[in-house]
Write a protein that holds these residues in place. Sequence first.
Motif, mmCIF file in Angstrom:
data_model
loop_
_atom_site.group_PDB
_atom_site.id
_atom_site.type_symbol
_atom_site.label_atom_id
_atom_site.label_comp_id
_atom_site.label_asym_id
_atom_site.label_seq_id
_atom_site.Cartn_x
_atom_site.Cartn_y
_atom_site.Cartn_z
ATOM 1 N N TRP A 1 4.991 12.191 0.497
ATOM 2 C CA TRP A 1 5.643 12.367 1.805
ATOM 3 C C TRP A 1 7.076 12.845 1.555
ATOM 4 O O TRP A 1 7.630 12.639 0.467
ATOM 5 C CB TRP A 1 5.676 11.033 2.571
ATOM 6 N N ALA B 1 0.853 -1.197 0.000
ATOM 7 C CA ALA B 1 0.000 0.000 0.000
ATOM 8 C C ALA B 1 0.885 1.243 0.000
ATOM 9 O O ALA B 1 2.030 1.199 0.449
ATOM 10 C CB ALA B 1 -0.880 -0.016 1.238
ATOM 11 N N ARG B 2 0.342 2.347 -0.489
ATOM 12 C CA ARG B 2 1.104 3.606 -0.418
ATOM 13 C C ARG B 2 1.310 3.981 1.049
ATOM 14 O O ARG B 2 0.419 3.792 1.879
ATOM 15 C CB ARG B 2 0.340 4.715 -1.135
ATOM 16 N N TRP C 1 1.084 4.486 9.366
ATOM 17 C CA TRP C 1 1.475 5.895 9.128
ATOM 18 C C TRP C 1 0.475 6.811 9.834
ATOM 19 O O TRP C 1 0.854 7.772 10.520
ATOM 20 C CB TRP C 1 1.513 6.138 7.616
ATOM 21 N N ASP C 2 -0.790 6.489 9.670
ATOM 22 C CA ASP C 2 -1.869 7.225 10.323
ATOM 23 C C ASP C 2 -1.698 7.234 11.839
ATOM 24 O O ASP C 2 -1.863 8.268 12.495
ATOM 25 C CB ASP C 2 -3.178 6.470 10.051
ATOM 26 N N ASP D 1 1.314 6.702 2.718
ATOM 27 C CA ASP D 1 0.368 7.601 3.397
ATOM 28 C C ASP D 1 -1.045 7.019 3.487
ATOM 29 O O ASP D 1 -1.943 7.658 4.016
ATOM 30 C CB ASP D 1 0.360 8.987 2.742
ATOM 31 N N ARG D 2 -1.232 5.794 2.970
ATOM 32 C CA ARG D 2 -2.541 5.143 3.170
ATOM 33 C C ARG D 2 -2.436 4.006 4.184
ATOM 34 O O ARG D 2 -3.381 3.259 4.379
ATOM 35 C CB ARG D 2 -3.043 4.567 1.838
ATOM 36 N N MET D 3 -1.291 3.876 4.784
ATOM 37 C CA MET D 3 -1.121 2.771 5.735
ATOM 38 C C MET D 3 -1.653 3.165 7.123
ATOM 39 O O MET D 3 -1.413 4.285 7.589
ATOM 40 C CB MET D 3 0.356 2.404 5.873
#
Length: 550
Positions: free
Chosen positions: A374, A7-8, A15-16, A10-12
């Motif tokens: 990012w 997954a990208r 990361w969130d 910033d979509r993980m």
Amino acid sequence: MNATGRARLDRMAEWDALGKHRQELGEVSLRELFARDPGRAGRYVLRVGDLRVDFAKQLVTDETLRLLRDLAAATDVAGLRDAMFRGEKINVTEGRAVLHTALRAPADAVVEVDGENVVPAVHAVLDRMADFADRVRSGEWTGHTGRRIRAVVNLGIGGSDLGPAMAYEVLRPFSAREVDFRFVSNVDGADLHEALRGLDPAETLFIVASKTFTTIETITNATSARRWLLEGLGGDEAAVARHFVAVSTNAEKVAAFGIDTANMFEFWDWVGGRYSYDSAIGLSLMIAIGPLRFREMLDGFRLVDEHFRTAPPEENVPLLLGLLGVWYGGFFDAQSHAVLPYSHYLARFTAYLQQLDMESNGKRVDRQGRQVGWGTGPVVWGTPGTNGQHAYYQLLHQGTRLIPADLIGFARPVAELADDLAAQHDLLMANLFAQGQALAFGRTPDEVRAEGVADELVPHRTFPGSRPTTTILAPELSPSVLGQLVALYEHKVFVQGAVWDIDSFDQWGVELGKVLAKRVEPALTEGAEVPGLDPSTAGLVAAYRELRGR
Ligand code: F6P
């Protein structure tokens, strides 16, 4: 999901989770973190080889570290690491394996590229280098007129210069002091001019170091050096074979240049330029410090390789350092990273790291070619303390930007120093420790006021603190410790590239300038028309020609 099934970033969820954690931390203060958890001073220290890595003064908690390790797991840093060590072609844009770790593998290791074990070839070249280095050092290898070699000039640029030049400076106390070592990289003729001053052609050995053997700066300097040699030795072409050796992956081009391929030391396309100084690119260094010390340095590299490959995430130092950079770049908007060695001998260390880090991770698209969302590699900079303290530390302490820094120091001064100079070492190290302390804990307005400072000056004399540092302490600066330090940074850079999902092993960003320089040069020399030249550059070319009276 992208083409590699990942997954990208910033979509993980991981990361969130870090983003949320960052918000919860808010105006994070190191004073508070230490007050709440004094035990972090002992807990936030890791060891690898001779290096004691103290990260207690980082803006992290146990929770931050756990979340960062979760991110490393989600981005499969370990999977990419293992693929690298196995010799898989993880340099996707060039379709190449990335095997600088094979350069320091033990002779009985097996590392395969396209089904072939590369380790025997690595050791065969190391043995040839050792033989040659010993012959130069002992005086058995002489110049064309039979005189012994008293100066070695390395001609190379980028990875073919920065590594050996840096390592020679670091290991000078271990070097053959009777031989002069010089490093020429710039196509500015002044570089070669200054390097050749005072040298006797009959006693000078040139090492032409270029992976591709097409790099214009190196080939231009090598051509000029050849001319200087032949002019100095009466024009006998046979002299070239005694005074020029090459280090390259390109035997054809070496032969075309006129260097006997019997005097060529080989390396391979699976060694990136900026990862190459422990290959034959380190020949000048090996002549300087001798094969034994060179092998000690390789042992140091290997020790950290093994640690990176096998240590659990909680103890893995390169993993930790890489993740800290991801934390500051991603969640504090840190744009740069300072490396501040408290050793005069490490004067060129940061310049070396600039190529290692910025050429590796200065990328804006992911491994599939899509723009990343990012921040990637930071600007890496720094010079030795205490010099920097009297120059730019002001900004580190009181500026508006957060600049994470590594402080590197050694318990013992180099053995060569006379007692009175060695005695200065405590003062040097006191400065290192004081800087880490001041950066971390600062000085509050109340503390400033309590010193009797006038109210209007209090804001000026307040230090906000909470400026993060890692302190790397080693017993002394030795060949092995240098290898350990370099491998540590190599793998740190690797970890960051893996998390950011970029190809850390290509360098397409250097190409455009090379192509344009070739196109512009005839305009400068002959006034040739350059098709499609923009008006601004055309104006500069015209001004240059006018100033040169052309
Ligand atoms: O232009 C960048 C670069 O390709 C570096 O990556 C490399 O270290 C340097 O040039 C020198 O290249 P070579 O060893 O092929 O002369």
